[in-house]
Design an enzyme around this catalytic site. Structure first.
Site, mmCIF file in Angstrom:
data_model
loop_
_atom_site.group_PDB
_atom_site.id
_atom_site.type_symbol
_atom_site.label_atom_id
_atom_site.label_comp_id
_atom_site.label_asym_id
_atom_site.label_seq_id
_atom_site.Cartn_x
_atom_site.Cartn_y
_atom_site.Cartn_z
ATOM 1 N N PRO A 11 0.789 -1.228 0.000
ATOM 2 C CA PRO A 11 0.000 0.000 0.000
ATOM 3 C C PRO A 11 0.824 1.282 0.000
ATOM 4 O O PRO A 11 1.904 1.348 0.578
ATOM 5 C CB PRO A 11 -0.826 -0.105 1.286
ATOM 6 C CG PRO A 11 -0.086 -1.052 2.151
ATOM 7 C CD PRO A 11 0.587 -2.012 1.217
ATOM 8 N N ASN A 12 0.266 2.243 -0.687
ATOM 9 C CA ASN A 12 0.770 3.611 -0.792
ATOM 10 C C ASN A 12 2.006 3.756 -1.665
ATOM 11 O O ASN A 12 2.429 4.877 -1.930
ATOM 12 C CB ASN A 12 1.022 4.224 0.598
ATOM 13 C CG ASN A 12 -0.255 4.313 1.401
ATOM 14 O OD1 ASN A 12 -1.278 4.752 0.885
ATOM 15 N ND2 ASN A 12 -0.218 3.875 2.641
ATOM 16 N N ARG A 19 4.067 11.042 -1.933
ATOM 17 C CA ARG A 19 3.990 10.786 -0.503
ATOM 18 C C ARG A 19 5.369 10.933 0.144
ATOM 19 O O ARG A 19 6.306 10.247 -0.229
ATOM 20 C CB ARG A 19 3.473 9.375 -0.248
ATOM 21 C CG ARG A 19 3.435 9.016 1.217
ATOM 22 C CD ARG A 19 2.966 7.589 1.434
ATOM 23 N NE ARG A 19 3.015 7.282 2.851
ATOM 24 C CZ ARG A 19 3.572 6.206 3.349
ATOM 25 N NH1 ARG A 19 4.118 5.303 2.544
ATOM 26 N NH2 ARG A 19 3.589 5.997 4.638
ATOM 27 N N TYR A 24 10.815 8.975 0.974
ATOM 28 C CA TYR A 24 10.779 8.005 -0.117
ATOM 29 C C TYR A 24 11.394 8.502 -1.421
ATOM 30 O O TYR A 24 11.478 7.744 -2.381
ATOM 31 C CB TYR A 24 9.338 7.563 -0.379
ATOM 32 C CG TYR A 24 8.714 6.905 0.828
ATOM 33 C CD1 TYR A 24 9.087 5.619 1.213
ATOM 34 C CD2 TYR A 24 7.780 7.576 1.611
ATOM 35 C CE1 TYR A 24 8.533 5.016 2.323
ATOM 36 C CE2 TYR A 24 7.225 6.975 2.720
ATOM 37 C CZ TYR A 24 7.602 5.694 3.080
ATOM 38 O OH TYR A 24 7.059 5.104 4.184
ATOM 39 N N ASN A 75 8.210 -5.402 -1.262
ATOM 40 C CA ASN A 75 8.136 -4.293 -0.328
ATOM 41 C C ASN A 75 6.708 -4.311 0.209
ATOM 42 O O ASN A 75 5.798 -3.793 -0.432
ATOM 43 C CB ASN A 75 8.447 -2.966 -1.000
ATOM 44 C CG ASN A 75 8.459 -1.816 -0.005
ATOM 45 O OD1 ASN A 75 7.891 -1.915 1.079
ATOM 46 N ND2 ASN A 75 9.079 -0.715 -0.387
ATOM 47 N N ALA A 78 3.126 -0.951 4.574
ATOM 48 C CA ALA A 78 2.453 -1.005 5.873
ATOM 49 C C ALA A 78 2.048 -2.425 6.262
ATOM 50 O O ALA A 78 1.963 -2.734 7.456
ATOM 51 C CB ALA A 78 1.225 -0.103 5.865
ATOM 52 N N HIS A 81 3.962 -4.705 9.081
ATOM 53 C CA HIS A 81 3.874 -4.626 10.527
ATOM 54 C C HIS A 81 2.728 -5.413 11.145
ATOM 55 O O HIS A 81 2.731 -5.633 12.353
ATOM 56 C CB HIS A 81 3.788 -3.159 10.945
ATOM 57 C CG HIS A 81 4.773 -2.316 10.212
ATOM 58 N ND1 HIS A 81 6.144 -2.448 10.391
ATOM 59 C CD2 HIS A 81 4.609 -1.381 9.240
ATOM 60 C CE1 HIS A 81 6.765 -1.611 9.580
ATOM 61 N NE2 HIS A 81 5.865 -0.958 8.869
ATOM 62 N N ASP A 88 1.939 -15.432 6.238
ATOM 63 C CA ASP A 88 1.687 -16.840 5.922
ATOM 64 C C ASP A 88 1.930 -17.121 4.438
ATOM 65 O O ASP A 88 2.529 -18.136 4.081
ATOM 66 C CB ASP A 88 0.259 -17.240 6.296
ATOM 67 C CG ASP A 88 0.043 -17.375 7.795
ATOM 68 O OD1 ASP A 88 1.035 -17.426 8.549
ATOM 69 O OD2 ASP A 88 -1.135 -17.420 8.203
ATOM 70 N N GLU A 102 12.824 -9.273 1.119
ATOM 71 C CA GLU A 102 12.037 -8.156 1.634
ATOM 72 C C GLU A 102 12.873 -6.890 1.443
ATOM 73 O O GLU A 102 14.056 -6.868 1.782
ATOM 74 C CB GLU A 102 11.729 -8.374 3.118
ATOM 75 C CG GLU A 102 10.963 -7.243 3.755
ATOM 76 C CD GLU A 102 10.783 -7.427 5.261
ATOM 77 O OE1 GLU A 102 9.963 -6.704 5.835
ATOM 78 O OE2 GLU A 102 11.489 -8.275 5.861
ATOM 79 N N HIS A 104 12.775 -2.435 1.711
ATOM 80 C CA HIS A 104 12.105 -1.207 2.143
ATOM 81 C C HIS A 104 12.939 -0.026 1.673
ATOM 82 O O HIS A 104 14.169 -0.028 1.829
ATOM 83 C CB HIS A 104 11.962 -1.163 3.661
ATOM 84 C CG HIS A 104 11.075 -2.240 4.183
ATOM 85 N ND1 HIS A 104 9.706 -2.136 4.169
ATOM 86 C CD2 HIS A 104 11.368 -3.466 4.693
ATOM 87 C CE1 HIS A 104 9.190 -3.251 4.671
ATOM 88 N NE2 HIS A 104 10.178 -4.078 4.985
ATOM 89 N N ILE A 105 12.290 0.969 1.103
ATOM 90 C CA ILE A 105 12.969 2.149 0.589
ATOM 91 C C ILE A 105 13.630 2.914 1.743
ATOM 92 O O ILE A 105 14.780 3.320 1.649
ATOM 93 C CB ILE A 105 11.981 3.039 -0.190
ATOM 94 C CG1 ILE A 105 11.495 2.285 -1.436
ATOM 95 C CG2 ILE A 105 12.613 4.383 -0.547
ATOM 96 C CD1 ILE A 105 10.302 2.922 -2.125
ATOM 97 N N SER A 106 12.885 3.095 2.818
ATOM 98 C CA SER A 106 13.433 3.753 4.006
ATOM 99 C C SER A 106 13.934 2.679 4.972
ATOM 100 O O SER A 106 13.818 1.483 4.698
ATOM 101 C CB SER A 106 12.349 4.602 4.680
ATOM 102 O OG SER A 106 11.348 3.765 5.245
ATOM 103 N N ARG A 111 12.521 4.788 12.088
ATOM 104 C CA ARG A 111 11.314 5.612 11.982
ATOM 105 C C ARG A 111 10.402 5.391 13.189
ATOM 106 O O ARG A 111 10.869 5.049 14.261
ATOM 107 C CB ARG A 111 10.627 5.300 10.652
ATOM 108 C CG ARG A 111 11.529 5.696 9.471
ATOM 109 C CD ARG A 111 10.906 5.501 8.131
ATOM 110 N NE ARG A 111 9.718 6.330 7.992
ATOM 111 C CZ ARG A 111 8.728 6.013 7.162
ATOM 112 N NH1 ARG A 111 8.781 4.928 6.428
ATOM 113 N NH2 ARG A 111 7.667 6.790 7.080
ATOM 114 N N ARG A 115 6.831 0.881 13.281
ATOM 115 C CA ARG A 115 7.484 0.367 12.075
ATOM 116 C C ARG A 115 8.672 -0.548 12.389
ATOM 117 O O ARG A 115 9.236 -1.155 11.489
ATOM 118 C CB ARG A 115 7.971 1.515 11.203
ATOM 119 C CG ARG A 115 6.867 2.395 10.682
ATOM 120 C CD ARG A 115 7.413 3.476 9.765
ATOM 121 N NE ARG A 115 6.460 4.525 9.532
ATOM 122 C CZ ARG A 115 5.488 4.484 8.624
ATOM 123 N NH1 ARG A 115 5.344 3.433 7.854
ATOM 124 N NH2 ARG A 115 4.665 5.506 8.487
#
Length: 149
Positions: A11-12, A19, A24, A75, A78, A81, A88, A102, A104-106, A111, A115
């Site tokens: 998401p996002n 954003r 990001y 990625n 959200a 978490h 699963d 996995e 993540h950009i940040s 943070r 997170r």
């Protein structure tokens, strides 16, 4: 023979460039797609980049990856978490012997407190955080490396 790899974004991430550009960056999803396809091509990988704000759709993509024996760079955004359903499904990918990186950009650990916990990391083959879009390149290199072994 070229190996198909799916890059799944949660998401996002469709709002990249809009954003929180201070977190990001200013590049958008189209640029991420272009870069991943180019990086994959350099590594002999056929890369498909997907993004959805719908948890069920992302879980479905993981099931499809298992069914089609497709390595995954993910990625989860959200969903990282709290999505036990996605965790699963991710577990099914690694249980099938497929790489699951996995990314993540940040750096989530640097943070907000919420997170700092990932339900995906314990089942992922590896995790790359805080490297911006370059993290996807590193994840694709890791997939290529793992497939070569």
């Amino acid at each position: 023979m070229t190996t198909h790899v799916v890059v799944v974004n949660g998401p996002n991430l469709g709002r990249l460039g809009v954003r929180q550009p201070d977190v990001y960056g200013h590049q958008d999803l189209a640029e991420l797609r272009r870069l991943c396809v180019a990086w994959g091509g350099d590594l002999g990988l056929d890369v498909e980049v997907r993004q959805s704000d719908d948890e069920a759709e992302v879980i479905g993509w993981m099931h499809r990856a298992v069914d089609e024996a497709t390595p995954v760079v993910m990625n989860p955004a959200a969903f990282t978490h709290y999505s036990y359903g996605l965790a699963d499904a991710a577990h099914m990918v690694t249980d099938a012997g497929l790489p699951l990186m996995e990314v993540h950009i940040s750096n989530p650990s640097a943070r907000d407190a919420f997170r700092k916990h990932s339900v995906i990391s314990p089942v992922a083959t590896g995790t790359i955080t805080g490297m911006g879009f370059f993290g996807y390149r590193l994840a694709l290199e890791a997939v290529a490396h793992l497939l070569a072994d």
